[in-house]
Write an enzyme that holds these catalytic residues in place. Structure first.
Site, mmCIF file in Angstrom:
data_model
loop_
_atom_site.group_PDB
_atom_site.id
_atom_site.type_symbol
_atom_site.label_atom_id
_atom_site.label_comp_id
_atom_site.label_asym_id
_atom_site.label_seq_id
_atom_site.Cartn_x
_atom_site.Cartn_y
_atom_site.Cartn_z
ATOM 1 C CG ASP A 53 -67.035 19.088 31.345
ATOM 2 O OD1 ASP A 53 -67.970 18.346 31.733
ATOM 3 O OD2 ASP A 53 -67.103 20.327 31.359
ATOM 4 C CG HIS A 54 -67.707 12.312 31.651
ATOM 5 N ND1 HIS A 54 -67.598 11.182 30.888
ATOM 6 C CD2 HIS A 54 -66.629 12.300 32.469
ATOM 7 C CE1 HIS A 54 -66.527 10.496 31.233
ATOM 8 N NE2 HIS A 54 -65.908 11.169 32.195
ATOM 9 N NE ARG A 55 -70.214 20.155 32.641
ATOM 10 C CZ ARG A 55 -69.911 21.285 33.243
ATOM 11 N NH1 ARG A 55 -70.875 22.071 33.705
ATOM 12 N NH2 ARG A 55 -68.658 21.652 33.402
ATOM 13 C CD GLN A 56 -66.874 21.023 27.162
ATOM 14 O OE1 GLN A 56 -65.756 20.764 26.745
ATOM 15 N NE2 GLN A 56 -67.143 22.167 27.757
#
Length: 91
Positions: free
Chosen positions: A63-66
């Protein structure tokens, strides 16, 4: 599971050579580990110019938000170096 950081999914023990794991909601990343397969590769030091090696396929879904993509790539690079030279863990 409702949340977490990282998951490892191993289907290699069931004879699966490669797969893509679906990232569960709330997780930062999941590492899909396939089984090893023996393949023939070129080798200049071998008698016939070929040798048999064991190769394993891993797939990382993040998850590229994390997890920043470049950091995930560095993780896979380090995992590769540890898997090919496990004695470095002793240093």
């Amino acid at each position: 599971y409702q949340s977490g950081t990282f998951t490892i999914s191993n289907l290699g023990m069931f004879g699966v050579s490669q797969f893509d794991a679906i990232l569960p909601p709330g997780m930062g990343g999941i590492l899909a580990i396939g089984g090893t397969q023996e393949v023939i590769v070129p080798c200049s030091q071998a008698v016939l110019g070929m040798k048999k090696v064991s190769k394993m396929t891993v797939t990382l879904t993040c998850d590229h938000r994390q997890i920043y993509g470049a950091d995930a790539a560095l993780f896979l690079k380090e995992l590769n170096s540890v898997m090919t030279s496990p004695e470095t863990l002793l240093l």
